[in-house]
Design a protein around this motif. Sequence first.
Motif, PDB file in Angstrom:
ATOM      1  N   LEU A 222      41.871  31.471  46.221  1.00 40.80           N
ATOM      2  CA  LEU A 222      42.982  32.382  45.984  1.00 40.80           C
ATOM      3  C   LEU A 222      42.445  33.780  46.254  1.00 40.80           C
ATOM      4  N   VAL A 223      43.009  34.460  47.225  1.00 47.41           N
ATOM      5  CA  VAL A 223      42.484  35.769  47.614  1.00 47.41           C
ATOM      6  C   VAL A 223      43.339  36.882  47.023  1.00 47.41           C
ATOM      7  N   GLY A 224      42.716  38.019  46.780  1.00 44.20           N
ATOM      8  CA  GLY A 224      43.451  39.183  46.295  1.00 44.20           C
ATOM      9  C   GLY A 224      44.078  38.993  44.930  1.00 44.20           C
ATOM     10  N   VAL A 225      43.408  38.269  44.038  1.00 46.32           N
ATOM     11  CA  VAL A 225      43.941  38.066  42.680  1.00 46.32           C
ATOM     12  C   VAL A 225      43.853  39.390  41.932  1.00 46.32           C
ATOM     13  N   ARG A 226      44.992  39.866  41.469  1.00 45.12           N
ATOM     14  CA  ARG A 226      45.061  41.163  40.790  1.00 45.12           C
ATOM     15  C   ARG A 226      44.898  40.968  39.286  1.00 45.12           C
ATOM     16  N   GLY A 227      43.885  41.637  38.727  1.00 44.53           N
ATOM     17  CA  GLY A 227      43.606  41.492  37.309  1.00 44.53           C
ATOM     18  C   GLY A 227      43.741  42.792  36.562  1.00 44.53           C
ATOM     19  N   LYS A 228      43.162  42.851  35.369  1.00 42.16           N
ATOM     20  CA  LYS A 228      43.221  44.057  34.553  1.00 42.16           C
ATOM     21  C   LYS A 228      42.419  45.179  35.208  1.00 42.16           C
ATOM     22  N   GLY A 229      42.824  46.417  34.902  1.00 42.64           N
ATOM     23  CA  GLY A 229      42.098  47.560  35.433  1.00 42.64           C
ATOM     24  C   GLY A 229      42.164  47.653  36.941  1.00 42.64           C
TER      25      GLY A 229
END
Length: 366
Positions: A222-229
């Motif tokens: 899974l590419v470009g997983v957006r997380g905290k911060g």
Amino acid sequence: MVSLPDTVDPTGDSLTAWAERYLDLAVRGVRSTEVTDKITRHLERFTAWMTGGLGHDRVSAVTAREVAAWRDYLAAAGNVGRDGKAAPMAAATVNNHLAHLSALFSWIATHASAELLRHGDPAKKVAPLRLPAPEVRALAAAQVRTVKNVVDRIETFHELKGRRHRGTGPRLHAHARPLRDRAIVYLLFGTGLRRAEVVALDLEQLQPADPEQLRPAKTARLVGVRGKGRTNRTVFVGRDARLALADYLEAERLGDAAGSTSPTALFLAAASIAARRPDGRMSPRSINTIVEQIGRLHDAQISDPGRKLGRLRPHDARHTFAFELSQRSGHNRAELERRLGHANDRYLRIYTNPPDEVAAGYVEDM
């Protein structure tokens, strides 16, 4: 710095007016819709509380004492319980309110006349609440095994029962999506993703996304997983999750995508749900519901009290993944940072705490 329009009076003393200007010039169109709605809601709560207590909403009347009193009010009665009565608000949520209020007053101090906030940001003088120690629970290997066993049989739990459902009619409840739920649970335990990260995933982030290519693939991600911060990372998908995702994409997602407007999300809510979003994307709360249901089904199948889970939460899967990854990577800090999306040592230590069963084994023969 954003300059104020000519029509704005920098000496105005209305908190309602200043909050609206702040939202228009510094929040809307800058932050995500979800965050904008949260900030708006928090500022409206403070304005209503001030107006109700003082009879007006003057910015110049907001003191550190007032902000501290609001903090204490939220902590004691800021929520509404299931019985409709006032209930305490979580410390982290109270602190989130304070942070948004402080951002507003910092902005006002920058753009207003010096006389309006003579003593600066009143919220900065109010200490946030101390957060309780995070509850950490990684599942033991035996518990993970029985959870996966239940998940592999999840379709049987959604079957329609009774004599009138025997025959040629539909086998499952209309809203049931057992293959989707199975894929979500395997993804949580196999990647350590947060629930918000799961629902934010788009189909195009899965590589490969074709079921026929996904099943035999030696490596899927899974590419470009957006997380905290505002973190952004690549997450590798293990065998169990790959196979479960392929089954879901092949058998269930196409039907729900047909009833959606621009269905880009990897996981879609059932098309039969009237209240679902136009694009079909699920909500983070729905992940809680799915995981909690798996926990209940698990405990109903288990007679050994020591293997029961109680309430199963998405973060339990994250802790379980983190501990196992720590063990398999030789406690490689860089690898833990990359896969968990956390650079904070405190959280890395929390997420890699061993299950009680393992921790007890460390001292058994000492």
